[in-house]
Design an enzyme around this catalytic site. Structure first.
Site, PDB file in Angstrom:
ATOM      1  N   LYS A 181       0.871  -1.175   0.000  1.00  0.00           N
ATOM      2  CA  LYS A 181       0.000   0.000   0.000  1.00  0.00           C
ATOM      3  C   LYS A 181       0.901   1.216   0.000  1.00  0.00           C
ATOM      4  O   LYS A 181       1.408   1.639   1.028  1.00  0.00           O
ATOM      5  CB  LYS A 181      -0.919   0.005   1.231  1.00  0.00           C
ATOM      6  CG  LYS A 181      -2.251   0.784   1.042  1.00  0.00           C
ATOM      7  CD  LYS A 181      -2.088   2.266   0.770  1.00  0.00           C
ATOM      8  CE  LYS A 181      -1.745   3.031   2.042  1.00  0.00           C
ATOM      9  NZ  LYS A 181      -1.717   4.525   1.790  1.00  0.00           N
ATOM     10  N   PRO A 182       1.155   1.813  -1.172  1.00  0.00           N
ATOM     11  CA  PRO A 182       2.009   2.999  -1.220  1.00  0.00           C
ATOM     12  C   PRO A 182       1.248   4.224  -0.723  1.00  0.00           C
ATOM     13  O   PRO A 182       0.021   4.199  -0.546  1.00  0.00           O
ATOM     14  CB  PRO A 182       2.343   3.124  -2.702  1.00  0.00           C
ATOM     15  CG  PRO A 182       1.151   2.536  -3.393  1.00  0.00           C
ATOM     16  CD  PRO A 182       0.657   1.426  -2.505  1.00  0.00           C
ATOM     17  N   GLY A 214      -5.218   6.443   4.174  1.00  0.00           N
ATOM     18  CA  GLY A 214      -5.050   5.723   5.427  1.00  0.00           C
ATOM     19  C   GLY A 214      -6.113   4.680   5.687  1.00  0.00           C
ATOM     20  O   GLY A 214      -5.843   3.657   6.328  1.00  0.00           O
ATOM     21  N   GLU A 255       9.428   2.020  11.199  1.00  0.00           N
ATOM     22  CA  GLU A 255      10.397   3.118  11.166  1.00  0.00           C
ATOM     23  C   GLU A 255       9.604   4.410  11.119  1.00  0.00           C
ATOM     24  O   GLU A 255       8.915   4.698  10.136  1.00  0.00           O
ATOM     25  CB  GLU A 255      11.328   3.025   9.961  1.00  0.00           C
ATOM     26  CG  GLU A 255      12.525   3.950  10.107  1.00  0.00           C
ATOM     27  CD  GLU A 255      12.774   4.845   8.910  1.00  0.00           C
ATOM     28  OE1 GLU A 255      12.683   6.085   9.074  1.00  0.00           O
ATOM     29  OE2 GLU A 255      13.031   4.320   7.823  1.00  0.00           O
ATOM     30  N   CYS A 289      13.294  11.840   6.866  1.00  0.00           N
ATOM     31  CA  CYS A 289      13.234  11.482   8.286  1.00  0.00           C
ATOM     32  C   CYS A 289      14.585  11.650   8.966  1.00  0.00           C
ATOM     33  O   CYS A 289      14.652  11.943  10.164  1.00  0.00           O
ATOM     34  CB  CYS A 289      12.720  10.062   8.466  1.00  0.00           C
ATOM     35  SG  CYS A 289      13.725   8.798   7.670  1.00  0.00           S
ATOM     36  N   PHE A 381       8.831  18.760   8.595  1.00  0.00           N
ATOM     37  CA  PHE A 381       9.051  18.350   7.211  1.00  0.00           C
ATOM     38  C   PHE A 381       8.941  19.591   6.336  1.00  0.00           C
ATOM     39  O   PHE A 381       7.849  20.076   6.040  1.00  0.00           O
ATOM     40  CB  PHE A 381       7.995  17.307   6.806  1.00  0.00           C
ATOM     41  CG  PHE A 381       8.553  15.912   6.653  1.00  0.00           C
ATOM     42  CD1 PHE A 381       9.495  15.423   7.536  1.00  0.00           C
ATOM     43  CD2 PHE A 381       8.126  15.085   5.622  1.00  0.00           C
ATOM     44  CE1 PHE A 381      10.014  14.137   7.406  1.00  0.00           C
ATOM     45  CE2 PHE A 381       8.635  13.806   5.481  1.00  0.00           C
ATOM     46  CZ  PHE A 381       9.577  13.327   6.366  1.00  0.00           C
TER      47      PHE A 381
END
Length: 488
Positions: A181-182, A214, A255, A289, A381
């Site tokens: 699921k990208p 999502g 992660e 990240c 970000f």
């Protein structure tokens, strides 16, 4: 408009709700993705489950050939260094990367896949540990590494090809089948893997891709047919995944966010180091990240670093060097962060404004911030380089140890012994000395504390997608064991 369909059981599926997306680079319509329905997710997991046993039964050499075929397909799409091929153009349009960053992402992804395929036969081979012959003279042990089954791979948009490439090859080589699921922000790039799978001749159902936001990811992760989850993304979503997996003891690798420190020592050359700091903060428009999120320089050299960094930032070309923010939502979040920094009293000496041009561009921003600033607590970000000062190195070592996030850090010094000594003291998963944000296929990419659990890359990441099984054999069947009943 590029059309993005789901790829399930070797077929393209396009019956669901369509979602359009504009390019952050140009602001123009770019893609129309068909979001997977609950039924589509179910079909993808069923297809993966049906294909898994026969896929795992293939000799490891044959699985390696198939996976190498994925790398070959990507190599074909890479072209040459600096050449804007179709795949690089898609990455640029979809997530806004400058050409050199799209270039290296495609190149590295191919290298990662080939590395995993090259080492898998050795990593997955059976082991026969040496037992204590005096204690166990008639026993032998064999350790085999068996796949979990169906792996759900949920990955972000900021490295839309590479992040999938960290998880997909180890999972497949270990004998699992996958449902990917990208990010809803990068479906077109992710579907390159479906095209590559078809070209490499992967059996139907081994690799499946479901598109969506999502809600689709939640449906996939909660599906009872999923045996393992590999996720990269935000801390909030990572916690939700952990809570979903915990009641059924489903293993997962998470992660999550980072808020990495760049610690500049007194003996560092400001001119040279500033190049690394500027790139580390503004690569991928700061949407990394392990990008540089907090810089600490010796207090007495603050003005020197302001001058050197300012000169470099003045020379950056928007679009060529620094790309756009990925979408309007992320842009608005970033601009609100800059407003909060102003209210804290941060000294902005470069940037801080949205640019009046097509696309979602913001000026590369550099600010001196106070210790304890919001940027020291939260991951940002966007193209921001926040500078703070310190008097003693031990202050920063303690600061890093007490922070919520513990993904990575960098130390800048010509004294490599001193740099290594500090690196060993830092309570983070990775430390770069005199560089930042460089990944190697051969070395692990681990997370600590609220930056997640588990790791990617290295030979051990292949075994992470397996369950060890111990087979013990006793060759003596002539008499009962002395420890069996009846006791004497």
């Amino acid at each position: 408009m590029r059309q993005a369909l789901n790829y399930i059981d070797g077929k393209w599926c396009g019956e669901g709700t369509k979602k359009n997306r504009n390019s952050p680079l140009t602001g123009q319509p770019f893609s129309a993705a068909v979001y997977a329905s609950v039924a589509d997710v179910n079909l993808a997991v069923i297809a993966a489950r049906r294909a898994q046993a026969s896929w795992a039964a293939l000799p490891i050499g044959q699985r390696c050939e198939y996976v190498t075929g994925l790398a070959t397909a990507l190599r074909k799409r890479y072209g040459a260094a600096g050449e804007e091929t179709e795949l690089k153009r898609i990455i640029r349009e979809e997530v806004g990367k400058p050409l050199p960053e799209a270039d290296i992402e495609v190149l590295e992804t191919g290298d990662f896949i080939e590395y995993f395929a090259r080492i898998a036969p050795d990593v997955l081979s059976e082991e026969k540990p040496e037992l204590n012959r005096e204690l166990w003279p008639t026993k032998t042990s064999t350790i085999v590494h068996e796949p979990y089954g169906v792996v759900a791979i949920v990955k972000p948009w900021n490295y839309p090809l590479e992040m999938i490439g960290w998880a997909l090859p180890p999972a497949l080589l270990a004998g699992n089948t996958v449902v990917i699921k990208p990010s809803e922000k990068s479906p077109i790039t992710a579907l390159t893997y479906a095209e590559a799978a078809a070209e490499a001749g992967l059996p139907s159902g081994v690799l499946n891709i479901v598109l969506g936001d999502g809600s689709v990811g939640r449906e996939l992760i909660a599906h009872p047919g999923v045996d393992y989850v590999s996720f990269t993304g935000s801390r909030a979503v990572g916690k939700e995944i952990a809570q979903t997996c915990a009641p059924i003891f489903r293993p997962c690798s998470l992660e999550l966010s980072g808020n990495d420190v760049a610690l500049v020592l007194e003996d560092a050359d400001p001119s040279w180091v500033s190049h690394g700091l500027v790139w580390g903060a503004f690569c991928n428009a700061g949407q990394v990240c392990v990008g540089i999120k907090r810089v600490f320089v010796p207090a007495k050299y603050l003005e020197v670093y302001k001058t050197e960094i300012g000169k470099l930032v003045d020379g950056l070309v928007i679009g060529r060097d620094v790309g756009p923010i990925v979408d309007e939502s992320q842009l608005n979040t970033f601009m609100k962060t800059l407003q909060r920094l102003r209210s804290e009293g941060a000294e902005f000496f470069r940037g801080g404004n949205r640019l009046d041009r097509p696309g979602l561009f913001v000026e590369p921003t550099v600010a001196v911030v106070k210790r304890g600033s919001l940027v020291h607590q939260e991951e940002v970000f966007g193209p921001l380089l926040p500078i703070s000062t310190y008097e003693q190195v031990d202050e920063i070592i303690k600061d890093i140890a007490s922070a919520d996030y513990a993904l990575g850090a960098s130390v800048w010094t010509p004294n490599l012994d001193r740099g290594t000594e500090i690196a060993r003291k830092l309570d983070v998963g990775m430390v770069w000395i005199n560089d930042v944000n460089v990944a190697f296929a051969e070395a692990p990419w681990p997370a600590r504390r609220q930056s997640g659990m588990g790791f990617s890359l290295s030979k051990d990441s292949i075994r992470a997608y397996t369950r060890p099984k111990h087979i013990s054999v006793d060759t003596d069947i002539s008499k009962p064991r002395f420890w069996w009943y009846p006791y004497k």
